[in-house]
Design a protein around this motif. Sequence first.
Motif, PDB file in Angstrom:
ATOM      1  N   GLU A  71      18.343   7.603   6.006  1.00 59.45           N
ATOM      2  CA  GLU A  71      19.504   6.633   5.525  1.00 59.45           C
ATOM      3  C   GLU A  71      18.753   5.479   4.898  1.00 59.45           C
ATOM      4  OE1 GLU A  71      23.068   6.442   8.073  1.00 59.45           O
ATOM      5  OE2 GLU A  71      21.812   7.602   9.506  1.00 59.45           O
ATOM      6  N   PRO A  72      18.497   5.570   3.534  1.00 61.20           N
ATOM      7  CA  PRO A  72      17.979   4.610   2.940  1.00 61.20           C
ATOM      8  C   PRO A  72      18.379   3.226   2.986  1.00 61.20           C
ATOM      9  CG  PRO A  72      17.886   6.523   1.539  1.00 61.20           C
ATOM     10  CD  PRO A  72      18.834   6.524   2.630  1.00 61.20           C
ATOM     11  N   ILE A 126       0.794  -1.288   0.026  1.00 58.93           N
ATOM     12  CA  ILE A 126      -0.131   0.096  -0.253  1.00 58.93           C
ATOM     13  C   ILE A 126       0.996   1.381  -0.010  1.00 58.93           C
ATOM     14  CG2 ILE A 126      -1.594   1.485   1.453  1.00 58.93           C
ATOM     15  CD1 ILE A 126      -2.709  -1.261   2.280  1.00 58.93           C
ATOM     16  N   SER A 127       2.038   1.234   0.899  1.00 56.39           N
ATOM     17  CA  SER A 127       2.762   2.495   0.857  1.00 56.39           C
ATOM     18  C   SER A 127       4.324   2.048   0.964  1.00 56.39           C
ATOM     19  CB  SER A 127       2.126   3.214   2.288  1.00 56.39           C
ATOM     20  OG  SER A 127       3.099   4.466   2.304  1.00 56.39           O
ATOM     21  N   PRO A 128       4.777   1.804  -0.184  1.00 60.17           N
ATOM     22  CA  PRO A 128       6.370   1.410  -0.007  1.00 60.17           C
ATOM     23  C   PRO A 128       7.107   2.066   0.360  1.00 60.17           C
ATOM     24  CG  PRO A 128       5.468   1.932  -2.252  1.00 60.17           C
ATOM     25  CD  PRO A 128       4.387   1.819  -1.421  1.00 60.17           C
ATOM     26  N   GLU A 129       6.803   3.511   0.231  1.00 56.23           N
ATOM     27  CA  GLU A 129       7.763   4.541   0.955  1.00 56.23           C
ATOM     28  C   GLU A 129       7.896   4.576   2.459  1.00 56.23           C
ATOM     29  OE1 GLU A 129      10.033   6.431  -0.808  1.00 56.23           O
ATOM     30  OE2 GLU A 129       9.279   5.173  -2.369  1.00 56.23           O
ATOM     31  N   SER A 130       6.676   3.921   2.935  1.00 57.25           N
ATOM     32  CA  SER A 130       6.776   3.907   4.516  1.00 57.25           C
ATOM     33  C   SER A 130       7.746   2.945   5.355  1.00 57.25           C
ATOM     34  CB  SER A 130       5.319   3.408   4.895  1.00 57.25           C
ATOM     35  OG  SER A 130       4.451   4.509   4.767  1.00 57.25           O
ATOM     36  N   GLN A 131       8.649   3.307   6.195  1.00 57.67           N
ATOM     37  CA  GLN A 131       9.551   2.517   6.721  1.00 57.67           C
ATOM     38  C   GLN A 131       9.049   1.913   8.040  1.00 57.67           C
ATOM     39  OE1 GLN A 131      11.936   2.204   4.709  1.00 57.67           O
ATOM     40  NE2 GLN A 131      11.530   3.810   3.238  1.00 57.67           N
ATOM     41  N   ILE A 132       9.199   0.622   7.887  1.00 54.29           N
ATOM     42  CA  ILE A 132       8.572   0.075   9.028  1.00 54.29           C
ATOM     43  C   ILE A 132       9.667  -0.481  10.153  1.00 54.29           C
ATOM     44  CG2 ILE A 132       7.241  -2.062   9.898  1.00 54.29           C
ATOM     45  CD1 ILE A 132       6.165  -2.124   6.806  1.00 54.29           C
ATOM     46  N   ILE A 133       9.323  -0.041  11.362  1.00 54.90           N
ATOM     47  CA  ILE A 133      10.240  -0.590  12.730  1.00 54.90           C
ATOM     48  C   ILE A 133       9.459  -1.465  13.429  1.00 54.90           C
ATOM     49  CG2 ILE A 133      11.901   0.135  14.401  1.00 54.90           C
ATOM     50  CD1 ILE A 133      12.353   2.710  13.215  1.00 54.90           C
ATOM     51  N   ILE A 134      10.173  -2.788  13.640  1.00 54.79           N
ATOM     52  CA  ILE A 134       9.216  -3.792  14.508  1.00 54.79           C
ATOM     53  C   ILE A 134       9.684  -3.368  15.881  1.00 54.79           C
ATOM     54  CG2 ILE A 134       8.943  -6.106  15.195  1.00 54.79           C
ATOM     55  CD1 ILE A 134       7.530  -5.686  12.684  1.00 54.79           C
ATOM     56  N   LEU A 135       8.518  -3.483  16.764  1.00 56.04           N
ATOM     57  CA  LEU A 135       8.656  -3.386  18.113  1.00 56.04           C
ATOM     58  C   LEU A 135       8.496  -4.758  19.047  1.00 56.04           C
ATOM     59  CD1 LEU A 135       7.426   0.322  19.082  1.00 56.04           C
ATOM     60  CD2 LEU A 135       9.841  -0.321  18.810  1.00 56.04           C
ATOM     61  N   ALA A 184      13.060 -10.348   5.384  1.00 55.82           N
ATOM     62  CA  ALA A 184      12.766 -10.442   3.903  1.00 55.82           C
ATOM     63  C   ALA A 184      11.517  -9.967   3.517  1.00 55.82           C
ATOM     64  CB  ALA A 184      12.714 -12.062   4.090  1.00 55.82           C
ATOM     65  N   ALA A 185      10.670  -9.518   4.409  1.00 52.90           N
ATOM     66  CA  ALA A 185       9.204  -8.935   4.169  1.00 52.90           C
ATOM     67  C   ALA A 185       9.727  -7.353   3.826  1.00 52.90           C
ATOM     68  CB  ALA A 185       8.399  -8.867   5.316  1.00 52.90           C
ATOM     69  N   GLY A 186      10.796  -6.970   4.135  1.00 58.45           N
ATOM     70  CA  GLY A 186      11.110  -5.444   4.029  1.00 58.45           C
ATOM     71  C   GLY A 186      11.209  -4.523   5.082  1.00 58.45           C
ATOM     72  N   ILE A 187      11.031  -5.151   6.547  1.00 57.83           N
ATOM     73  CA  ILE A 187      11.224  -4.129   7.722  1.00 57.83           C
ATOM     74  C   ILE A 187      12.589  -3.406   7.350  1.00 57.83           C
ATOM     75  CG2 ILE A 187       9.869  -5.608   8.804  1.00 57.83           C
ATOM     76  CD1 ILE A 187      12.321  -6.118  10.695  1.00 57.83           C
ATOM     77  N   ARG A 188      12.579  -2.305   8.127  1.00 63.57           N
ATOM     78  CA  ARG A 188      13.774  -1.462   8.147  1.00 63.57           C
ATOM     79  C   ARG A 188      14.486  -1.525   9.638  1.00 63.57           C
ATOM     80  NH1 ARG A 188      14.896   2.742   5.179  1.00 63.57           N
ATOM     81  NH2 ARG A 188      16.836   2.804   6.248  1.00 63.57           N
ATOM     82  N   GLY A 189      13.860  -1.946  10.541  1.00 60.91           N
ATOM     83  CA  GLY A 189      14.454  -1.838  11.831  1.00 60.91           C
ATOM     84  C   GLY A 189      13.564  -3.068  12.583  1.00 60.91           C
ATOM     85  N   TYR A 190      14.430  -3.372  13.663  1.00 62.12           N
ATOM     86  CA  TYR A 190      13.830  -4.565  14.926  1.00 62.12           C
ATOM     87  C   TYR A 190      14.210  -4.106  16.093  1.00 62.12           C
ATOM     88  CZ  TYR A 190      11.649  -8.868  16.365  1.00 62.12           C
ATOM     89  OH  TYR A 190      11.368  -9.882  17.117  1.00 62.12           O
TER      90      TYR A 190
END
Length: 237
Positions: free
Chosen positions: A127-128, A78-87, A101-107
């Motif tokens: 920082e992409p 839906i929003s490929p520009e949104s960067q996802i950080i898992i908590l 592998a799903a594309g998160i940027r942080g954990y």
Amino acid sequence: MSKSDRMISIAVVDDHALFREGLREILEAQDDFEVVGEAGDSDGAVALVERERPDVVLLDVEIPGDDATQTVARMRTISPESQIIILSMYDGPQLLSRLLAAGIRGYLLKSVHRQELVSAVRSVRDEPDRLVLAVSRDSFAQVQGGGSKVVLTDREREILELAAQALSNYQIATRLTLTEATIKRHLHNIFTKLGAVSRIDAVNKALAASLISPRRDQPAPRPRPNTPGLRGQRSFP
């Protein structure tokens, strides 16, 4: 105005309202952060991301609804520009590998300090090519090595072997002279390490990986509607 000069829009996703409120207070104390919405389950999270297209999503790994990897995939579509950080409270390598592998940027583990969280949000927006991971050294090593080796502690193996005998959490706790809360915590760690979604799934994966030994007097367990501790096939112990 350059990208680094404008406000960073953030969506907060967690099923605990008190935790969301705490995150909002931390984030909005920063002059360049703006919390654009909150959600408490996977469908609400996806709707929020579709509506707001935030720069960063802070996503609790255990929200009700879809599996975290599915939620991440829906958001990325839906929003490929949104960067996802898992908590998360846990850092099992198999789960971490799937989410990367799903594309998160942080954990980040929920035990991180507020400044680490703030720094991670800025990093993934500005920082992409950077990943931000705050996990145990063991999990990181397993992910680097391909995540092929799953290690259960002696206590975890003992509990899972008793779960394979269809014992309930109470029965396992009584057998091992532990509390039910301790058994639940161990089972949760086991689920995370194995990438399992239920007790049966955890037992079958552990048997397939030769992490536990099947009982000689019975075949590998299969779900039975009236078996204590196995009813409902819930995602958590």
